[in-house]
Design an enzyme around this catalytic site. Structure first.
Site, PDB file in Angstrom:
ATOM      1  N   SER A 128      27.425   7.337-147.714  1.00  0.00           N
ATOM      2  CA  SER A 128      26.507   7.998-146.795  1.00  0.00           C
ATOM      3  C   SER A 128      25.052   7.747-147.226  1.00  0.00           C
ATOM      4  CB  SER A 128      26.854   9.490-146.715  1.00  0.00           C
ATOM      5  OG  SER A 128      26.199  10.117-145.642  1.00  0.00           O
ATOM      6  N   ASP A 282      33.607   6.389-137.747  1.00  0.00           N
ATOM      7  CA  ASP A 282      32.405   7.162-138.084  1.00  0.00           C
ATOM      8  C   ASP A 282      31.557   7.310-136.824  1.00  0.00           C
ATOM      9  OD1 ASP A 282      29.957   8.140-139.156  1.00  0.00           O
ATOM     10  OD2 ASP A 282      30.348   7.140-141.064  1.00  0.00           O
ATOM     11  N   HIS A 311      33.363   9.890-140.747  1.00  0.00           N
ATOM     12  CA  HIS A 311      32.384   9.662-141.821  1.00  0.00           C
ATOM     13  C   HIS A 311      33.018   9.929-143.184  1.00  0.00           C
ATOM     14  CE1 HIS A 311      28.346   9.094-143.324  1.00  0.00           C
ATOM     15  NE2 HIS A 311      28.324  10.300-143.890  1.00  0.00           N
TER      16      HIS A 311
END
Length: 339
Positions: A128, A282, A311
């Protein structure tokens, strides 16, 4: 305290503001070899601290502390490194200055070079916002970084990603009626709504349809949203979250004097071998965005995690996804940059 502190002194940020007595919290795993070339840098993501990265480190894994010296630097704003919650006035709470991804990586570079005398990094890996930092390391220090592996992370905050983060920010600001003069009244209880907003973006449609939260020991959708999403955000300091949201919303590896906003040039300047692993489902750091980025990096492999965990395919929760990531990292580390 299971981490160390690297004091940076007074740091002038990209914004021009000087943050006094700044510091990075970091943890290391393994030993630095004599050649100082067994180094892996593994930055933290939004809201995470070093302990949340440890699932990817272990004997026999790609990030094996018996082979590698692994450094996890904590993101500024995460509560351990310089943050709104631990900085003295006049930069405390809502008055904390704006910090960029570029600032973070520049300060991590100081840690790596000044504290340890390291000149070569075998791999920068991150999930991330940690993935954005991996891209930034590759763009900022192309001669130093041999490999990068962004996981569910993009090289800039694309417009849709910006809007998602803005929704999280708005749900927090609503608690004080969007009155910027009242930000210091925010409490962790006000983070509840942020968790609810994020629940819709962190996981995929299929994750919810197939009720995969049951694999986490939760019996209902409500248990998952309240017990996991709300609770995880309510453990965070709201001012730290606002600081990290600003960092996330303004992330762009080209937004610095080296590239002056030329995003394609920044990507083309990355010399590292790259294994780019988006989650196939995602919703806000999309595989499409990563595919565009991968095409401009000369030594990049685009290898999506085929997963319905959205995600969070890159977050170390699902064993199949974890194995895929570890296998790809092992393969990447086995390849020489020269051939």
């Amino acid at each position: 305290m299971d981490y160390e502190i690297f004091n940076l002194g007074d740091v002038t940020l990209q914004s021009g503001v000087t943050l006094p007595s700044a510091f990075l919290a970091y943890k290391t795993y393994g030993k630095l070899n004599e050649q100082k070339d067994n180094v892996i840098v593994y930055p933290t993501a939004f809201g995470d601290q070093h302990v949340q990265n440890e699932w990817l480190i272990g004997s026999g894994m790609a990030l094996d502390p018996e082979k590698y010296f692994i450094i996890i630097p904590n993101l500024l704003g995460n509560g351990l490194s310089s943050s709104p919650s631990n900085t003295l006035p006049p930069f405390d709470r809502a008055h904390f200055p704006q910090v960029t991804i570029y600032d973070n990586v520049r300060l991590q570079h100081r840690l790596v070079t000044e504290k340890f005398g390291i000149q070569k990094i075998a791999l920068v890996v991150g999930w991330s916002m940690g993935g954005i930092q991996a891209f930034q390391w590759g763009a900022s220090y192309p001669e130093m970084v041999e490999r990068i592996a962004p996981i569910s992370g993009i090289a800039k905050t694309w417009p849709h990603t910006f809007v998602v983060l803005d929704g999280m920010k708005a749900s927090l600001l609503a608690a004080v009626g969007f009155d910027s003069t009242k930000l210091n009244q925010l409490t962790s209880a006000d983070m509840r709504a942020v968790g609810r907003v994020y629940a819709g973006w962190g996981f995929s449609h299929s994750f919810y349809r197939e009720e995969l939260y049951r694999e986490l020991g939760l019996d209902s959708l409500e248990d998952f949203v309240t017990g996991v999403c709300e609770n995880s955000f309510m453990k965070m300091n709201p001012h730290n979250v606002l600081a990290m949201l600003w960092t996330g919303q303004h992330a762009d590896i080209s937004s610095n004097p080296s590239y002056n906003g030329d995003f394609d040039m920044a990507l083309k300047s990355i010399k590292a071998l790259a294994c780019i692993m988006p989650g196939s489902t995602d919703l806000f750091c999309t595989a499409d965005d990563n595919e565009y980025e991968a095409k401009l990096i000369s030594n990049a492999v685009f290898n999506p995690i085929q997963s319905i965990w959205g995600h969070f395919a890159g977050r170390g929760i699902n064993s199949t996804d974890n194995q895929f990531i570890d296998d790809n990292l092992k393969h990447l580390l086995a390849i020489s940059r020269n051939g």
